[in-house]
Enzyme design. Structure first.
Site, short mmCIF file in Angstrom:
data_model
loop_
_atom_site.label_atom_id
_atom_site.label_comp_id
_atom_site.label_asym_id
_atom_site.label_seq_id
_atom_site.Cartn_x
_atom_site.Cartn_y
_atom_site.Cartn_z
N ASP A 6 1.05 -1.10 0.02
CA ASP A 6 -0.02 0.10 0.11
C ASP A 6 0.86 1.18 0.02
OD1 ASP A 6 -1.34 2.14 0.54
OD2 ASP A 6 -2.86 1.12 2.17
N ASP A 66 -2.88 2.51 -5.83
CA ASP A 66 -1.65 2.65 -4.79
C ASP A 66 -2.01 1.33 -4.06
OD1 ASP A 66 -3.97 3.21 -3.34
OD2 ASP A 66 -2.95 4.51 -2.03
N GLU A 67 -2.68 0.08 -4.58
CA GLU A 67 -2.63 -0.93 -3.58
C GLU A 67 -2.61 -2.36 -4.51
OE1 GLU A 67 -5.37 -0.08 0.26
OE2 GLU A 67 -6.16 -0.93 -1.35
MG LIG Z 1 -2.34 4.13 0.14
#
Ligand SMILES: [Mg+2]
Length: 463
Positions: A35, A130-131
């Site tokens: 993350d 973003d993951e």
């Molecule tokens: Mg994040």
């Protein structure tokens, strides 16, 4: 006030089923979840190095009247977070950098990051910009080795993408647990969550911080007197199912308790097969034939689901201990020839690698996966390819058509044999399309039907 009538019907607890009380060590650390911290702000710092280590917020548009959609960790001590109004942020932290969002740029950097991480381990699933979840091979599932892999990934990102892109990594037996582990330390965390650390390692976590528990499920949990993590942990699968009101509850339960479940075919992110090698197939050249057969089987399923893959991975277990793995990326394809060619490349790399250490070892198992799956024509990337490279796309479709025809014939043969009863192992050799003579693989060894009783070479097809 809560009335009895509002309570969902929750079945009583049963003694746990035998399959669910396997020793904790049976649940390997197979998932690495990453993350990126304050990702949009990180990309702005990456592109504007003068902002490194400084308070930054990103706004949806260049306006003083919007709220931040991301705030760098340096802005947070000022009380600035996602949602803080620009005017308030300027008051709280005079001089803060206010950057309008550049989503196209965030996509470009996302791809660079995925490419860098995939140099280390295969991608399992991108959850958002973003993951993403990645798969740890068997040889990397020891906590110390998994930590090493995670550190190498972080170093690789710093070196090859940029130091502004910090991340929190979680390592655990399932994607859900790995994501929860990643959440534990921010920014720049690295957290291993082993099955035996549960439930205590997560006992303080608010239920609504857990992915899969939205407001609706949280309300239903509350009506069933499940108000904290320990109560959630004590539920049984069928109780979870009743509270969620669907099979999702049971799936959630499995994820939480360290059992990875297979996703729906349409949501598949990878297709693959694994085989433990018997003495007969443990020599690398024999094992290679098994790997090719497994890959053809996976490719046939890929076409059955009408999906394309964009990477292939190989991992092998080396006797007495150890392992090796590699992966190759390619433009979306359904073509088994391409997959076999890349597998052979990886196999040659494996052998070269081992030869440097001495004689070729015996192999204990092989696993092949097709990753990066997308439904035909579904992704923006595929659409782009379609415009950019019509010839390649057309050739791939032609070859996939050929393989699909073979898949269909073999499926018909299977159906016929099923009506006639199980053929002998000997008969089984003749049941599928076979393209040339080669002392191949005894099919009954695989224990499942595969597309070929032997594995064809591309050159054997004339077209
Ligand atoms: Mg994040």
């Amino acid at each position: 006030m809560r009335s009895e009538r509002e309570k969902p019907e929750i079945p009583d607890a049963d003694p746990p089923a035998a399959s669910l009380v396997a020793p904790a060590t049976d649940r390997p650390l197979s998932c690495l979840f990453i993350d990126f911290n304050a990702y949009f702000a990180g990309v702005e710092q990456h592109d504007h190095p003068e902002l490194m280590g400084k308070p930054v917020i990103v706004t949806p548009l260049a306006s003083e009247h919007t709220g931040a959609i991301a705030a760098s960790y340096e802005a947070r001590p000022f009380g600035i977070k996602r949602g803080t109004k620009v005017a308030d942020a300027r008051k709280l932290c005079p001089g803060i950098a206010v950057m309008p969002a550049r989503h196209d740029r965030y996509v470009v950097v996302h791809k660079q990051l995925m490419t860098e991480i995939e140099r280390h381990i295969p991608l399992e699933k991108v959850y958002s910009i973003d993951e993403a979840a990645f798969r740890l091979s068997r040889s990397e599932q020891d906590p110390a080795r998994a930590m090493d892999t995670a550190r190498r990934i972080k170093e690789g990102i710093t070196r090859n993408v940029g130091p502004a892109l910090r991340s929190s990594i979680g390592i655990a037996p399932t994607r859900l647990l790995a994501k929860l582990a990643a959440e534990r330390v921010k920014p720049d965390g690295l957290t291993v969550l082993r099955q035996e650390d549960l439930p205590h390692a997560l006992e303080d976590i608010p239920l609504t911080d857990i992915p899969g528990i939205g407001a609706g499920v949280a309300a239903r949990l509350a009506r069933a007197d499940v108000n904290n993590f320990m109560a959630l942990w004590r539920l049984q699968p069928k109780q979870a199912r009743a509270i969620w009101g669907s099979v999702m509850g049971e799936r959630f339960w499995h994820g939480l308790h360290g059992f990875e479940t297979v996703e729906e075919p349409t949501k598949k992110s990878m297709i693959g097969h694994s085989r433990v090698l018997t003495r007969e197939h443990e020599a690398p050249e024999k094992a290679r034939i098994v790997a090719r057969a497994l890959l053809l089987k996976a490719a046939s399923r890929l076409r059955h689901y009408e999906m394309h893959a964009s990477s292939v991975s190989l991992s092998v277990r080396i006797r007495p201990e150890g392992g090796w793995q590699s992966a190759r990326r390619f433009k979306h394809s359904q073509d088994s020839f391409l997959f076999l060619k890349l597998l052979d490349e990886m196999w040659a790399e494996l052998c070269a690698n081992q030869r440097r250490k001495g004689p070729l070892p015996r192999l204990g198992g092989v696993t092949v996966y097709l990753h990066g799956l997308a439904k035909c024509g579904e992704t923006a990337l595929e659409q782009l390819e379609l415009f950019a490279e019509p010839e390649r796309v057309e050739k791939d479709a032609r070859r996939a058509g050929l393989w699909k025809a073979i898949d269909d014939i073999n499926a018909d043969l299977d159906a016929k044999f099923q009506r006639l009863g199980t053929p002998t192992a000997k008969g089984e050799h003749k049941r599928h399309i076979s393209l040339a003579s080669q002392s191949g693989l005894a099919l009954n060894y695989l224990g499942v039907k595969i597309a070929f009783s032997r594995v064809p070479e591309e050159a054997e097809f004339l077209y």
